[in-house]
Design an enzyme around this catalytic site. Structure first.
Site, PDB file in Angstrom:
ATOM      1  N   TYR A 138       0.779  -1.205   0.510  1.00  0.00           N
ATOM      2  CA  TYR A 138       0.423   0.312   0.004  1.00  0.00           C
ATOM      3  C   TYR A 138       0.924   1.281   0.105  1.00  0.00           C
ATOM      4  CZ  TYR A 138      -3.280   3.553   1.711  1.00  0.00           C
ATOM      5  OH  TYR A 138      -4.133   4.640   1.636  1.00  0.00           O
ATOM      6  N   ASP A 231       9.658   2.201  -0.559  1.00  0.00           N
ATOM      7  CA  ASP A 231       8.954   2.924  -0.241  1.00  0.00           C
ATOM      8  C   ASP A 231       8.795   2.632   1.283  1.00  0.00           C
ATOM      9  OD1 ASP A 231       5.938   4.460   1.156  1.00  0.00           O
ATOM     10  OD2 ASP A 231       4.897   3.489  -0.101  1.00  0.00           O
ATOM     11  N   LYS A 259       4.741   9.513   8.673  1.00  0.00           N
ATOM     12  CA  LYS A 259       4.919   8.598   9.577  1.00  0.00           C
ATOM     13  C   LYS A 259       5.842   9.600  10.582  1.00  0.00           C
ATOM     14  CE  LYS A 259       2.557   4.981   8.347  1.00  0.00           C
ATOM     15  NZ  LYS A 259       0.901   4.915   8.501  1.00  0.00           N
TER      16      LYS A 259
HETATM   17  C1  LIG Z   1       4.430   2.115   3.059  1.00  0.00           C
HETATM   18  C2  LIG Z   1       2.695   3.241   2.911  1.00  0.00           C
HETATM   19  N1  LIG Z   1       3.015   4.278   1.629  1.00  0.00           N
HETATM   20  C3  LIG Z   1       2.237   4.950   1.748  1.00  0.00           C
HETATM   21  C4  LIG Z   1       1.118   4.929   2.644  1.00  0.00           C
HETATM   22  C5  LIG Z   1       0.259   6.416   3.341  1.00  0.00           C
HETATM   23  O1  LIG Z   1       0.911   7.803   4.010  1.00  0.00           O
HETATM   24  P1  LIG Z   1      -0.576   8.524   4.501  1.00  0.00           P
HETATM   25  O2  LIG Z   1      -1.864   7.387   5.185  1.00  0.00           O
HETATM   26  O3  LIG Z   1      -0.027   9.600   4.572  1.00  0.00           O
HETATM   27  O4  LIG Z   1      -0.819   9.150   3.165  1.00  0.00           O
HETATM   28  C6  LIG Z   1       1.560   5.001   4.057  1.00  0.00           C
HETATM   29  C7  LIG Z   1       0.512   4.801   5.160  1.00  0.00           C
HETATM   30  O5  LIG Z   1      -1.349   4.912   4.883  1.00  0.00           O
HETATM   31  C8  LIG Z   1       1.868   3.412   3.844  1.00  0.00           C
HETATM   32  O6  LIG Z   1       1.547   2.253   4.678  1.00  0.00           O
HETATM   33  N1  LIG Z   2      -2.088   1.132   6.934  1.00  0.00           N
HETATM   34  C1  LIG Z   2      -2.936   2.451   6.855  1.00  0.00           C
HETATM   35  C2  LIG Z   2      -0.850   3.685   6.947  1.00  0.00           C
HETATM   36  O1  LIG Z   2      -0.333   2.849   7.439  1.00  0.00           O
HETATM   37  C3  LIG Z   2      -3.078   2.447   8.114  1.00  0.00           C
HETATM   38  C4  LIG Z   2      -3.606   4.457   8.302  1.00  0.00           C
HETATM   39  C5  LIG Z   2      -4.921   4.287   7.161  1.00  0.00           C
HETATM   40  O2  LIG Z   2      -5.221   4.070   6.369  1.00  0.00           O
HETATM   41  O3  LIG Z   2      -5.682   5.140   7.637  1.00  0.00           O
END
Ligand SMILES: Cc1ncc(COP(=O)(O)O)c(C=O)c1O
Ligand SMILES: N[C@H](C=O)CCC(=O)O
Length: 420
Positions: A138, A231, A259
């Protein structure tokens, strides 16, 4: 009317990010009022040991004094200027100092923006449109990356979302995690400008890449002239100080962060080799921008956290020890109760599966017993332990979590194991 019902009258599904709605585990989400260290309290006064920690950012736990002070100091000077500030430069220096192969960085507001921008930049740099992504990884919810995605997308069974035109995703080629042959096949199929991967996949629970797989991926990118994007929005400063770089030593062309780099404030970033990054506006032609990007309050929070991590790199061993103790305790209890259980731990991240096989890819993860996970989740929550409300998410240990917190969690699992 309860607060969750009221929330649903005003906010879609009552939440501002889908996994928070507890749909896949059942029950209602507690509404959180405050946090302190390893704990959070809901609006009814219930206390929980928090294994989510805002989905990873809070490595020093809730209300870390140093982060708080940095935020308050910054707020007093003004919350946003839409102009360059010194603190952006300081955070950029602190981050880049850690990675000899990354020359320049740009800050954005989320992990989604970081990966979306990194993909655009890689396409602009290579003049090739096709990208390879891995099933179950993701990278946020931008159109070209919301294809066979993990996290909430997998939780809700919509790994490829309606609303994303097929024309937008026809350039996204899929490969299987930890399967280099599937990557070779994808490279053969298209004109690939970049490969994006979570080197330590944290959105199909936790599945780390195998070292040789990642090394071969690097070689394939070199061979085909494709940009390798690691990522590390989740694993950066979480799996280790330098994320996957400390563990595998594989040098990406671009790394995405999020994060922890924002200390709990909305921050993302992407950093890469000069030759690539200088294709970005205003130096180069690839456009990318943000009204609140590099926000001074968020940058100050990130700076406080990154500095503290650099001053205390030994914490990662401690955090990993605690994560392992938790998982070993769960494993023992599972065995005693005839429950199939496997797990992974990397630094402060842990993931477990009600599955006899330790997963290596999304198909393996998907064969786990998610109904059992739902029961586990409900019963542990009732006992005051806040785990992710989805079997496809990773758990996080923070520094204020004590050995007795871990032992109490294991004890609680012992009490409920027979009922799940
Ligand atoms: C590996 C990774 N990339 C991208 C994202 C997207 O980050 P955000 O939720 O801050 O948009 C997340 C988490 O949601 C993630 O765990
Ligand atoms: N897995 C997602 C981020 O790492 C969880 C956060 C979200 O989507 O709200």
């Amino acid at each position: 009317m309860g607060i969750f019902q009221e929330a649903q009258q005003y906010i879609v599904g009552g939440v501002n990010s889908p996994v928070r709605a507890f749909k896949s585990v059942g029950g209602e989400p507690p509404f959180i009022e405050r946090g302190e260290g390893a704990y959070i309290w809901d609006i009814e006064g219930n206390k929980y040991l928090d294994y989510i920690q805002s989905w990873g950012p809070l490595i020093f736990g809730h209300c870390d004094k140093d982060t708080q002070e940095a935020i308050i100091k910054a707020v007093k000077k003004g919350v946003s200027f839409g102009a360059p500030t010194k603190v952006e430069v300081e955070l950029a220096k602190e981050v880049l100092e850690l990675f000899p192969h990354l020359d320049l960085i740009r800050f954005v507001n989320s992990g989604t923006e970081a990966t979306m921008s990194a993909i655009r930049l890689a396409r602009g740099y290579t003049s090739k449109d096709d990208i390879i992504k891995f099933v179950g990884c993701y990278h946020g919810h931008s159109d070209s990356l919301l294809v066979s995605a993990g996290s909430g997308a997998a939780t809700f069974g919509v790994p490829s979302s309606p609303g994303v035109p097929a024309d937008f995703t026809k350039h996204t080629l899929l490969a299987e995690y930890n399967n280099i042959e599937s990557v070779k096949a994808a490279f053969e199929k298209g004109d690939v400008g970049c490969v994006i991967i979570e080197p330590i996949a944290g959105n199909m629970s936790l599945v780390p890449a195998k070292k040789e797989f990642l090394e071969e991926l690097r070689e394939l990118c070199n061979h085909y002239g494709a940009v390798l994007i690691l990522d590390e929005v989740m694993s950066g400063f979480r799996a280790s100080l330098r994320g996957s770089f400390d563990i595998y030593g594989v040098e990406a062309d671009i790394v995405t962060f999020g994060k922890v780099i924002g200390g709990g404030m909305p921050v993302g970033a992407f950093a890469g080799r000069k030759e690539i990054m200088e294709k970005l506006s205003p130096v180069g032609p690839v456009y990318q921008a943000g009204t609140l990007s590099g926000n001074p309050v968020a940058m100050s929070a990130g700076l406080a956290v990154i500095k503290k991590l650099k001053e205390n790199p030994e914490i990662y061993k401690e955090l990993e020890k605690k994560a392992k103790a938790l998982m070993e305790g769960f494993e023992k209890t599972s065995k005693e109760n005839g429950i199939d259980f496997t797990y992974n731990v990397v630094g402060s991240m842990f993931g477990f599966f009600f599955n006899p096989k330790k997963p290596e890819n999304f198909a393996d993860v998907d064969s786990s017993d998610t109904q059992r996970y739902a029961k586990f989740h409900n019963k542990m929550l009732n006992k005051g332990f806040y785990f992710a409300p989805s079997a496809y998410e990773t758990g996080f240990i923070c520094t204020p979590m004590s050995d007795s917190d871990i032992q109490n969690t294991i004890k609680a699992y012992e009490e409920i194991a027979k009922e799940i």
